[in-house]
Design an enzyme around this catalytic site. Structure first.
Site, PDB file in Angstrom:
ATOM      1  N   GLY A  29       0.819  -1.206   0.000  1.00  0.00           N
ATOM      2  CA  GLY A  29       0.000   0.000   0.000  1.00  0.00           C
ATOM      3  C   GLY A  29       0.852   1.254   0.000  1.00  0.00           C
ATOM      4  N   CYS A  30       0.216   2.385  -0.271  1.00  0.00           N
ATOM      5  CA  CYS A  30       0.953   3.640  -0.396  1.00  0.00           C
ATOM      6  C   CYS A  30       1.522   4.106   0.943  1.00  0.00           C
ATOM      7  CB  CYS A  30       0.072   4.711  -1.022  1.00  0.00           C
ATOM      8  SG  CYS A  30      -1.550   4.917  -0.245  1.00  0.00           S
TER       9      CYS A  30
END
Lengths: 349, 349, 349, 349
Positions: free
Chosen positions: B152-153
């Site tokens: 994920g970011c």
């Protein structure tokens, strides 16, 4: 009241000064009698600020103590750090009331000022006398005074968010971490690469990590409330917007207190104070919800997994963090209702 | 190499999918053979994205496993959470290589997924098999694989900033606080009030405090590296810009380590890895300095007063936090140089 | 090709210069051998531009003709108006190829330059020799040259949108009104109130109405194409964003021509030129659709009620309006494919 | 005045409605007695608009004519096009005063409404009776009325900029071109891709070229003033900001008139009207100079080279273009000073 209090603003061509003017124009007991600028005296204020055309037409006065004393009863000094230290004593000497928006009279210890501001501190006696005008905390001390030192923008958002919990002993003051974000107007109207549009737009920056001059101001107040020396971790960031500060604050909870407990504690602490608003459980404030207004909105989240509380506090840096609180301080000094002239609804969207 | 690897992108009309397309167009060993959208199949991609006119003219395909298997060798699944859990097994079954950009295969424990995502977890066996493709940390495990779960970011920015210090035992993993800020593109292209311009512009918001679904992803990786269970305080904010994530991280330092020590430690940890850049002492990265690129830039400040280190890590959430790292993972899977197709300079200003 | 063309950039620390560097790094036939700055020589380029850390490490050279001639084959002069007028003759004299990004060699008539730029014009002979490198219009003349004057940002967007219609006699050249809007990066990196974040953000301004120095540049090219003297109404505005120009243009239609006619006319005029893209009927381009790229996108609307056509043309002011077109001109000068090094997809969102 | 006028706002959860509320809270002769929402009745207004917490606590009422008639004397209908056409007759029937902010009663000719709005027009008799409340032009007709149709945002900025010149015969009404730019709040609070942050931020778009529904509203008023049929070229654009409209207008000058002549003409036309401000020669207004206020600021540039005048007019679309002018109309209807409740200084920066 038959006659209005006459107000002068030194530093009228800065963002803080212009904001003092905006609010004073709607104040029922005050009239602006002199707008003052050291750099632009002789010009019309509306030349640099056309939004004031047909509203404010007074010529800008120079900084002349005798003239100020003749024209005004109270002076707002929205002057750079280092300038107020020299100017305020002369204004007080001339019998004027003063609300100082600079950082020059906030720190009691001149040597701490010197360390963080890299300038000579103000006169020791005057520093001792200066009351720190964080209205919802120290407002009682402000009543009847002739001189108040107006708090900084970051400290206002931060301290209003931390003090009730520290005062109640609910959080460990040695565990406090403050992650603060500000709009760019806080850097003032002077041009530099740090406020250059193309460098700020679509950009998020950290700056002065562990080195911001508002650190000792926060620590001094927390130390006073905690009754023991407090040092904090304080980080400042620039967010690509003009106005608004958010302080996201973290601390270890002493004992067991829920979100609801914190909400209740803060509602009691700020009871009767219109400019602090406590969010309901599960809601966190956003800066736009106080835009253009004197409110400070605060929300809470206690995490049982970590034993920490996260406190989110927002203000408009130019209003509650500068001009608005300055007028609130004037209201307290004069014994007026603290909300006079400040009853403006936030602008949304 | 005589022939190029044929790539399909599922979710081509989302921001992550479009960004995969942008980078693959410059990749020397890959050609895009199918752009796929469940909602817009039959349309031209450039109808919704005129910036791709005259560049990409392929019609959008539907999600049809047989067709994908015929047209492509590798599939990027830039699909919503819950969709990948069902789609990926079918793609693997059909003999395709897969890089999954969703959150469905990142958490090893299905019940944790269920708690934070409020959805049914993916197949247990496949979860066990899925490698977490944080390239600069777990990249060795990715080599030769057919399937990778792309991080994920927020976790990418956060973990790259924390892992070297946790691995070295230099910070107390139980003291970690992560204050993260993201541009709005992270919320995707779906319309909602949280990405409505007038609500975001000139606004800074906290959201999902202590509740963001990336929390267990961060904790799982830190637990693995620390060798003991780690829970963190993790706060997410929206900043009024399109791209970019900054994680500002705080932890107690174990023993005595200076800024310079941290800089040296991280330079060694990331030696030979082009996409992590360590800032010099006294410098902190800004999100714009990685805009449009696959870089992660990191800076440090140790505070002797508090015994804490502040670590600042930035990425472009759509690149290193999604599409760029996905292609980096493909490069590793294929045994290619990890920088292929990703050598674009950040756009500044 | 065995060896690469060696390129120097004068004005490397300005936005135009940095953008030349970004594109040249991906150019297959060119290598950067000198980055030059009159104000920052001796420093590292990445000090002011950390986004280039680990990518460009060369020290900044001073402006030294002999050194440039030793290090480079071609020079991009991204220098302020008035500086190029003096520098370019020396560079040409030293046997270098030059692409000049300033306004100093665009106007054939020195007295017109003096009127609009308030500076002394360049050498008359060199002015006569300078070819105006609007690639899709005058590109044939550029081939094989050693020196090209690169067009301005507003004129590029405007002329690409007007010239096919003027050349065809479809619009009355005496009826042309150009309403142009630009992002703030066009004002450069020098700090001033006009690019101060708090003055630009959430603000839309007109400036230099009827007085912009790009007016005669537009008129000179239109006059040439129309075969008769043309004057235009030209208004410039600042919009709160970093990159992008839109020219919205109005003119009386000669005879009867529909939207579709205009679309067809322009598609024919620009046939084979990859960097001009014509929108379908009922679609108008937005600046973000060319962000970071060398495209110019154009749309049309003919209004039967008024007999006027509205033409909307967009570019990225720093790319097609400066650095990108400069490299396109180099490609033409060298006889290469005009798209070399410029095949980057716009960044969206 | 002993008792205050009681006001209800239908559409309180839209941006126009919320802005009516903001201004009415400071109005000396009005009190808000009902906030109404068809979609959110039963909720508290502050749930969707936390900026109103502790300020407005009333529950949202449903749209119930009898209830409105019981609670209120005047109703502001900030309702979508098509809704007002049905609602307003019932409110008038119930004896209420009405200021309608929709487009339903602005166009006298129902068939023109149908063409541009794609909806059935309002009742013919009521259309005939409706007065178009452009205060500084038709304000005399508004005095004493019970019902006013409040002008649109684009028409307000545009008509205040054009009418004095058209009325004086100084410009050719057949040569008028209007290039308008608006902030995104004009699109309302409904979510759609056109107001999605990532699609608007760092983007400048043209939309509805020659097709905007405000075109006939502008033409109707200009036709009335010119005394002959007028059609205009009207282009609308979205600029990446929340509030503000600029209309840049072009026309052929009849005869010889300088900048100063225009300035003088307009100052005379608007004499005594506080909300229109005329800029000095060589100065053009910016939208931020009217942000949050009811002002319309106008500047001029006559170009001798082309014989055209360029007129720049700015307003805050939600204030002078909607809520502010609505309250100004109420003031006129009631015979009060038109500035009551509207004396707020623009917020700058």
């Amino acid at each position: 009241m038959n006659t209005k209090l006459r107000a002068a603003i030194v530093g009228s061509t800065g963002y803080g000064g212009v904001e003092v003017i905006r609010f004073l124009q709607g104040h029922p007991h005050v009239e602006i009698t002199s707008v003052i600028s050291s750099s632009n005296s002789g010009e019309r204020l509306s030349e640099g600020f056309p939004h004031l055309s047909e509203i404010m037409i007074e010529a800008l006065d120079a900084v002349d103590i005798a003239l100020i004393a003749e024209k005004a009863d109270v002076v707002f000094t929205a002057t750079p750090h280092g300038v107020s230290a020299k100017l305020v004593p002369q204004l007080l000497e001339a019998g004027l009331k003063v609300v100082d928006l600079s950082g020059d009279f906030r720190l009691k210890d001149g040597s701490v000022y010197e360390t963080w501001y890299k300038k000579s501190p103000a006169d020791e006696a005057l520093l001792a006398q200066a009351v720190y005008g964080l209205c919802e905390v120290f407002g009682e001390e402000v009543k009847g005074l002739d001189f108040v030192s107006n708090p900084g923008c970051y400290p206002t958002a931060t301290l209003l968010g931390l003090i009730p919990a520290v005062a109640a002993g609910w959080i460990d003051p040695h565990s406090i971490i403050i992650d603060a974000k500000s709009g760019v107007s806080g850097a003032g109207r002077g041009t530099s690469l740090i406020s250059h549009f193309a460098e700020i737009n679509e950009n998020f920056k950290a700056y002065k990590v562990n080195q911001h001059q508002h650190t000792p101001e926060i620590e001094q107040a927390l130390t006073q409330v905690a009754g023991e020396p407090v040092v904090v971790t304080f980080t400042t960031h620039l967010t690509p917007m003009t106005r608004g500060i958010m302080s996201t604050m973290y601390a270890k909870v002493n004992g067991v207190h829920t979100d609801e407990d914190f909400i209740e504690l803060y509602k009691q602490y700020y009871e009767g104070r219109r400019f602090v608003r406590i969010r309901d459980k599960g809601k966190w404030p956003a800066t736009k919800e106080v835009f253009g207004s004197n409110y400070c909105d605060i929300g809470f989240a206690v995490d049982e997994r970590t034993g920490r509380v996260t406190i989110v506090s927002v203000i408009d840096n130019l209003v509650k963090g500068a001009a608005g609180q300055a007028i609130q301080n004037l209201n307290l000094m004069m014994g007026w209702d603290e909300t006079l002239g400040l009853s403006l609804t936030p602008i949304y969207p």
